[in-house]
Design a protein around this motif. Structure first.
Motif: not given
Length: 271
Positions: A73, A123-124, A187, A189, A219
């Motif tokens: 993500s 992630d992030y 991807r 987030r 989102l």
């Protein structure tokens, strides 16, 4: 238990064939363009009829690289290439009045990257267009924290050379805007949109449209700079004209600081 062995390769690897090609003696036949391996023939690949193949290659190359790095993500940052670092020396530039957003973007990227580091950079992960201005601030904030960032650059006549803070092996270059925008969102987030021009507006409305029409899961869509966005876009006029529903205005969230924006991202539960 021992791992099963891989089956023997039945056909030569493409790189082996390329090495053999390099050792081929020069003759009128081998020097002819028709004799080049099709996938190693730049003149052939850039022909008009090969556009579908080029589109597929631009989709595949970053996708495979990001998957191999285990990146699942991203937090995507949009914004003007013309907003300068307020600490940079030199004369004032056209968008210097917006330069505080450079610092805010850099700080937001730091906050995202601290979280990304706790996930082993899976992630992030900060994702920007890889250019100057707000894009540089995003890449720089990730770099400040010792993390990584994804850069999705594009070939343009001006402004879009890659900044020096993006992670080199996660920096990609595109010919097609459409494929580049797909990679921004595949991807994502969260989306953070800072003040910008036509490109930023194009990217912002792409994601808002996809979410509004249900083609993309909802989102956080964060708009930094309430004054800027309300001046540039008369959101309420769209409602009054009946072209969007009142509830559609809730698809975006106006924020003033990096800390406020990060709180929205971190607490997001989905809708």
């Amino acid at each position: 238990m021992s791992q099963p062995s891989e089956p023997p390769r039945r056909f030569p690897d493409a790189r082996e064939d390329l090495a053999r090609w390099d050792r081929t003696p020069d003759t009128p036949q081998t020097l002819s363009p028709s004799y080049r391996l099709a996938w190693n023939d730049g003149d052939f690949l850039t022909r008009e009829a090969l556009r579908p193949v080029r589109l597929q290659l631009e989709l595949l190359k970053p996708e495979m690289a990001l998957a191999e790095r285990g990146i699942t993500s991203t937090v995507v940052m949009f914004g003007s290439a013309r907003i300068p670092d307020p600490a940079a020396p030199g004369p004032a530039r056209p968008a210097s009045g917006l330069s505080r957003w450079y610092d805010e973007a850099r700080e937001f990227a730091r906050l995202c990257t601290r979280k990304a580091l706790s996930t082993d950079n899976r992630d992030y992960v900060v994702c920007t267009g890889g250019g100057p201005g707000i894009m540089e601030a995003g890449s720089r904030g990730a770099h400040d924290e010792g993390g990584v960032s994804v850069s999705l650059n594009i070939v343009l006549p001006h402004e879009q050379s890659p900044n020096l803070y993006g992670t080199p092996d996660l920096s990609f270059n595109f010919h097609y805007f459409a494929i580049r925008k797909m990679h921004f969102l595949m991807r994502a987030r969260a989306i953070a949109a800072f003040p910008g021009g036509f490109g930023t507006l194009d990217e912002l409305f792409e994601v808002v449209t996809l979410v509004q029409t249900g083609r993309m899961k909802r989102l956080p869509i964060l708009l930094f700079g309430d004054d800027f966005w309300h001046k540039v876009i008369d959101w309420q006029a769209l409602v009054e004209a009946g072209t969007v529903a009142p509830a559609d205005l809730g698809l975006v969230t106006h924020v003033a600081t990096a800390a406020e924006a990060w709180k929205v991202v971190e607490s997001w539960q989905g809708v």
